[in-house]
Design a protein around this motif. Structure first.
Motif, mmCIF file in Angstrom:
data_model
loop_
_atom_site.group_PDB
_atom_site.id
_atom_site.type_symbol
_atom_site.label_atom_id
_atom_site.label_comp_id
_atom_site.label_asym_id
_atom_site.label_seq_id
_atom_site.Cartn_x
_atom_site.Cartn_y
_atom_site.Cartn_z
ATOM 1 N N ASP A 366 0.844 -1.196 0.000
ATOM 2 C CA ASP A 366 0.000 0.000 0.000
ATOM 3 C C ASP A 366 0.877 1.243 0.000
ATOM 4 O O ASP A 366 2.122 1.152 -0.096
ATOM 5 N N ALA A 367 0.252 2.418 0.093
ATOM 6 C CA ALA A 367 1.000 3.670 0.016
ATOM 7 C C ALA A 367 2.028 3.801 1.128
ATOM 8 O O ALA A 367 3.046 4.489 0.975
ATOM 9 N N GLY A 368 1.797 3.116 2.244
ATOM 10 C CA GLY A 368 2.737 3.168 3.361
ATOM 11 C C GLY A 368 3.828 2.130 3.303
ATOM 12 O O GLY A 368 4.629 2.011 4.238
ATOM 13 N N GLY A 369 3.837 1.341 2.208
ATOM 14 C CA GLY A 369 4.859 0.315 2.060
ATOM 15 C C GLY A 369 4.534 -0.994 2.745
ATOM 16 O O GLY A 369 5.382 -1.886 2.826
ATOM 17 N N ASN A 370 3.300 -1.141 3.225
ATOM 18 C CA ASN A 370 2.890 -2.368 3.890
ATOM 19 C C ASN A 370 2.231 -3.327 2.897
ATOM 20 O O ASN A 370 1.496 -2.882 2.000
#
Length: 582
Positions: A366-370
């Motif tokens: 996702d956008a947070g790198g998760n």
């Protein structure tokens, strides 16, 4: 989003259907079976509409495509196994016989639909529509369509059938000789040509009538009939004539927007949930409503319902008679399908439920790198559904040892948005609903109301490509390669530089797995017997999910078709023997 309300249906097999429903085309429908005759009842446009609605009801009841018919088409392929009573005929054991009810009931209801359609076709022209010929044509187009679909289903499943060509008027009309498949194919194609002429284009029906068929529905089924006929008759018929150009033309008219605008949904997953039903990709979609309180479950009772009973598709651990598993070859096919950015084919996450933390699975972030995790019923992740126990993980933790060798369960047809019951510690309780429980939960199979998108625009694109590659004339500016790459593009797969029949066959596995097409794909490609033989020899767990002793094996020149139900054989003097091998 569709509301989960109770639906009532009762069947008068020789006449009409009582149906009080909720949502869309099932609203406020009531046909009085005490009318003196169908002819006397057809006195107004609204009465004709009610009669038309009964055909949709016949299709969507659990005893037809909502349970029995859907399992016949899905579980009978090489993709999955089931321990449900509905799925047993698809396990190629002793229950694949002429008296088994999940074979007999769709057979009966398809003929009921064809009979009802004939009533409408012959009677509606005499009803006063006050000059609204467009509406009359729409209703008659629906009747022609459903009569064609009923015979199409019967033909590709049972092969030797006796079509209903006119409204039955006496007892003798219910007993008819079997006809050669070529004659039935011709009849189906004629009915669909009439339907295509009479039905409205996309946009005619309002939102309350979402799911009613259109010209594109008729064109798509007609193209499919041409395509299937061309393949099936090459291998099993006497008439080797092919209709690939005719098929390509029907699909091309849809692609070119002749009947309205259709397109692929942006998200593949939108084709398999409740929230996005009847979307821009939908061309023929069977409408189902969740019916958790359904206690009856027999035609003729007011509690028959119009739900998609997902028994036999549920995850292992969901209760005896409920479970389904995906065969490991299909799991591996998706694992080996990696998109152009190095991620696992996004279609895998809408097709099955599996351990997405396995090293072979490449998750997007996702956008947070998760990592974006796969969520199953109730929003639970794999390790929450199957927490490790005594050194075992996944299906190895459930009580049914026959589930242990498999890596994935079935997702298509399942409404994972519904909550599950939980244990005292908050972990999911994958068991059947207990007595007195009235919540809408994943564990109750009749609560699942996910519509069956039977023909999607993606299928039109793929069938168009197949028809042209098989020798048909290209009938659109879109080439077969462009059609296949359009389907692949949604999944972020790399473009093919050229397209072969092998490419099309492989792409159909990834795009349409567990949607009820695979058995008939193999049938028309002439690969059914060899494919089953291959898996029976290489996979020790193939079709042995009920028990290793129950699986009898696929028999060539027998299991290509279902047996004609024994009641039909016994009551029809024109049928002197059943299908070969039965």
């Amino acid at each position: 989003m569709k509301n989960y309300k109770k639906v009532y249906a009762a069947f008068i097999l020789a006449g009409g259907l009582i149906l009080h429903g909720c949502n869309g085309i099932f609203d406020d429908l009531a046909i009085n079976p005490n009318q003196p005759s169908m002819g006397a009842y057809f006195t107004s446009p609204s009465a004709v509409n009610d009669a038309v609605m009964t055909m949709y009801g016949y299709m969507s009841t659990q005893r037809c495509l909502g349970a029995s018919g859907s399992k016949t088409t899905i579980i009978r392929s090489d993709e999955a196994s089931s321990n449900s009573d509905y799925g047993k005929p698809g396990m190629f054991g002793a229950d694949l016989n002429a008296s088994y009810y999940t074979i007999e009931q769709p057979y009966t209801l398809m003929y009921t639909t064809a009979s009802q359609a004939s009533y409408i076709i012959e009677t509606a022209p005499s009803v006063d529509f006050s000059g609204n010929e467009e509406l009359r044509n729409a209703y008659m187009g629906e009747a022609y369509f459903w009569r064609a679909f009923a015979h199409y289903y019967l033909l590709i499943n049972f092969r030797n059938i006796s079509p209903i060509r006119q409204m039955p008027r006496n007892g003798d009309d219910y007993v008819r000789p079997l006809e050669k498949p070529a004659a039935v194919w011709n009849f189906i194609q004629e009915d669909l040509a009439h339907a295509k002429e009479l039905l409205p284009v996309k946009g005619y029906w309002d939102s309350k009538n979402a799911g009613r068929v259109t010209k594109a529905s008729a064109a798509a089924l007609l193209g499919k009939a041409y395509l299937y006929r061309s393949g099936i008759e090459q291998y099993y018929g006497e008439d080797k004539t092919t209709f690939y150009s005719e098929a390509a033309k029907e699909f091309a008219d849809i692609i070119d927007g002749k009947y309205g605008t259709y397109d692929l949904t942006k998200n593949y997953a939108d084709n398999f949930d409740v929230a996005h039903e009847n979307n821009e990709e939908s061309i023929l979609e069977f409408q189902f409503l969740g019916d958790v309180d359904n206690a009856g479950f027999n035609p003729g009772l007011a509690t028959s319902g119009l739900a998609f009973d997902s028994r036999g598709l549920m995850l292992p651990g969901a209760g005896v008679g409920y479970e389904g598993v995906v065969h490991n070859w299909l799991y591996n096919a998706f694992v080996n399908s990696v998109d152009k950015d190095g991620y696992t084919d996004i279609r895998m996450f809408s097709t099955m439920i599996f351990n997405d933390l396995d090293a072979n699975i490449h998750l997007r972030n996702d956008a947070g790198g998760n990592p974006i995790r796969l969520k199953g019923p109730g929003g639970y992740k794999w390790e929450e559904l199957y927490p490790a126990k005594n050194g075992k993980e996944g299906f190895a933790t459930v009580s049914n040892p026959l589930a242990h060798p498999f890596k994935a369960g079935i997702r298509k047809g399942i409404d994972c948005s519904m909550p599950t019951q939980t244990e005292a510690d908050g972990t999911p309780k994958l068991v059947g609903v207990g007595a007195g429980v009235k919540e809408y939960v994943y564990n109750q199979p009749r609560a699942h109301g996910v519509n069956w998108r039977y023909i999607r625009y993606a299928d039109v694109l793929m069938m168009y490509a197949e028809a042209v590659v098989s020798g048909g004339t290209q009938a659109s500016d879109m080439t077969p390669l462009q059609a296949v790459n359009k389907v692949r593009g949604r999944a972020n797969m790399s473009e093919l530089p050229s397209v072969t029949m092998a490419d099309i066959q492989n792409e159909r596995i990834l795009e349409f797995a567990l949607e009820g097409h695979r058995f008939f794909d193999l049938l028309r490609w002439g690969k059914l017997a060899s494919r089953f033989t291959e898996l029976q020899e290489s996979d020790p767990n193939f079709k042995k999910f009920i028990s290793a002793d129950d699986f009898k094996g696929f028999v060539t020149n027998k299991h290509e078709w279902l047996p004609i139900p024994i009641n039909e054989v016994n009551s029809n003097p024109y049928i002197t023997e059943n299908n070969p091998g039965y």
